[in-house]
Design a protein around this motif. Structure first.
Motif, mmCIF file in Angstrom:
data_model
loop_
_atom_site.group_PDB
_atom_site.id
_atom_site.type_symbol
_atom_site.label_atom_id
_atom_site.label_comp_id
_atom_site.label_asym_id
_atom_site.label_seq_id
_atom_site.Cartn_x
_atom_site.Cartn_y
_atom_site.Cartn_z
ATOM 1 N N LEU A 1 37.466 50.206 39.261
ATOM 2 C CA LEU A 1 38.026 49.261 40.100
ATOM 3 C C LEU A 1 39.201 49.672 41.044
ATOM 4 O O LEU A 1 40.152 50.312 40.907
ATOM 5 C CB LEU A 1 38.704 48.333 39.060
ATOM 6 N N VAL B 1 44.060 43.529 34.215
ATOM 7 C CA VAL B 1 42.610 43.533 34.194
ATOM 8 C C VAL B 1 42.077 43.028 33.049
ATOM 9 O O VAL B 1 42.426 43.292 31.884
ATOM 10 C CB VAL B 1 42.234 45.033 34.282
ATOM 11 N N VAL C 1 34.372 47.154 42.182
ATOM 12 C CA VAL C 1 34.174 47.630 41.004
ATOM 13 C C VAL C 1 32.704 48.400 41.063
ATOM 14 O O VAL C 1 31.664 47.931 41.753
ATOM 15 C CB VAL C 1 33.775 46.328 39.757
ATOM 16 N N LEU D 1 30.406 40.339 35.278
ATOM 17 C CA LEU D 1 30.918 40.696 36.508
ATOM 18 C C LEU D 1 30.633 39.853 37.601
ATOM 19 O O LEU D 1 31.498 39.671 38.440
ATOM 20 C CB LEU D 1 30.628 42.039 37.102
ATOM 21 N N TRP E 1 37.665 39.476 37.577
ATOM 22 C CA TRP E 1 38.102 40.711 36.952
ATOM 23 C C TRP E 1 39.455 41.004 36.524
ATOM 24 O O TRP E 1 39.470 41.764 35.862
ATOM 25 C CB TRP E 1 37.588 41.801 37.704
ATOM 26 N N PHE E 2 40.087 40.302 37.252
ATOM 27 C CA PHE E 2 41.666 40.743 36.721
ATOM 28 C C PHE E 2 42.308 39.283 37.118
ATOM 29 O O PHE E 2 41.887 38.263 37.764
ATOM 30 C CB PHE E 2 42.178 41.666 37.647
ATOM 31 N N HIS F 1 32.759 36.744 46.612
ATOM 32 C CA HIS F 1 32.412 37.300 45.395
ATOM 33 C C HIS F 1 30.867 38.037 45.298
ATOM 34 O O HIS F 1 30.173 37.041 45.635
ATOM 35 C CB HIS F 1 32.784 36.378 44.229
ATOM 36 N N VAL G 1 28.144 40.482 43.447
ATOM 37 C CA VAL G 1 27.571 41.705 42.354
ATOM 38 C C VAL G 1 26.390 42.246 42.765
ATOM 39 O O VAL G 1 25.329 40.984 42.776
ATOM 40 C CB VAL G 1 28.052 41.408 41.139
ATOM 41 N N VAL H 1 39.440 51.284 32.328
ATOM 42 C CA VAL H 1 39.250 50.897 33.679
ATOM 43 C C VAL H 1 40.185 51.668 34.331
ATOM 44 O O VAL H 1 41.168 52.006 34.424
ATOM 45 C CB VAL H 1 39.234 49.601 33.829
ATOM 46 N N GLN I 1 35.108 41.470 45.342
ATOM 47 C CA GLN I 1 35.828 40.265 45.047
ATOM 48 C C GLN I 1 36.611 40.082 46.302
ATOM 49 O O GLN I 1 37.524 41.222 46.406
ATOM 50 C CB GLN I 1 36.544 39.765 43.918
ATOM 51 N N THR J 1 32.587 35.860 36.616
ATOM 52 C CA THR J 1 34.081 36.009 36.261
ATOM 53 C C THR J 1 34.980 36.701 37.207
ATOM 54 O O THR J 1 34.618 37.558 37.750
ATOM 55 C CB THR J 1 34.319 36.347 34.721
ATOM 56 N N LEU K 1 39.206 42.130 31.476
ATOM 57 C CA LEU K 1 37.444 42.295 31.088
ATOM 58 C C LEU K 1 37.482 42.657 29.767
ATOM 59 O O LEU K 1 36.041 42.724 29.151
ATOM 60 C CB LEU K 1 36.921 43.556 32.206
#
Length: 157
Positions: free
Chosen positions: A32, A115, A45, A68, A73-74, A87, A89, A127, A100, A71, A117
């Motif tokens: 990340l 973070v 990511v 991923l 990620w942090f 965003h 992925v 991570v 993101q 949602t 996740l």
């Protein structure tokens, strides 16, 4: 001269063994990268093939992708008033990667990145986080029992 021959004999034996060095696999990890410039927070990511294999079996790779994709990620400091503005992925044959982009109304109030996740990807073990600002950078690894990356005071405008 005798010492030179004694030195070269072990080297010759090792060279003929066919020994190969392999890099160790770090399973169930993801990378990340978080960059903070002004009001913009950009995160990238990557989940590589080795990690993806350990994070899920074939039927659950789609679940990692969905987590991923759907949602955050942090979690950023609430006082900074950040919101996701873009965003994306992408799932490839051997990896999942994405980004993101967040905008923060008060970036100076960013104190930490949590973070978030591990609850949604239970097999995740670590991570690797690169955090960069215009004045500072930090590389760290977060684990399920320690998910917080602190931002050093005075490193944001």
């Amino acid at each position: 001269m005798k010492w030179l021959i004694l030195l070269l004999i072990p080297m010759r034996i090792f060279a003929d063994t066919g020994t190969f060095l392999h890099r160790a696999i770090e399973p169930a990890r993801m990378g990340l990268d978080v960059s903070i410039v002004g009001e913009k927070v950009t995160a990238y990511v990557v989940v590589g093939a080795e990690s993806l294999e350990y994070l899920s079996d074939e039927t659950d790779k789609q679940q990692v992708y969905q987590v991923l994709k759907e949602t955050a990620w942090f979690v950023l400091s609430v006082d900074a008033r950040c919101r996701v503005v873009d965003h994306s992925v992408h799932q490839q044959a051997d990896r999942i990667k994405g980004f993101q982009i967040l905008r923060c109304e008060r970036p100076g109030k960013l104190k930490s990145i949590d973070v978030d996740l591990y609850n949604r990807i239970p097999a995740l073990k670590a991570v690797d986080v690169w955090l960069t600002t215009e004045r500072w950078q930090k590389k760290t690894t977060v684990y399920p029992d320690h998910t917080l990356v602190n931002i050093r005071s005075g490193m944001l405008p």
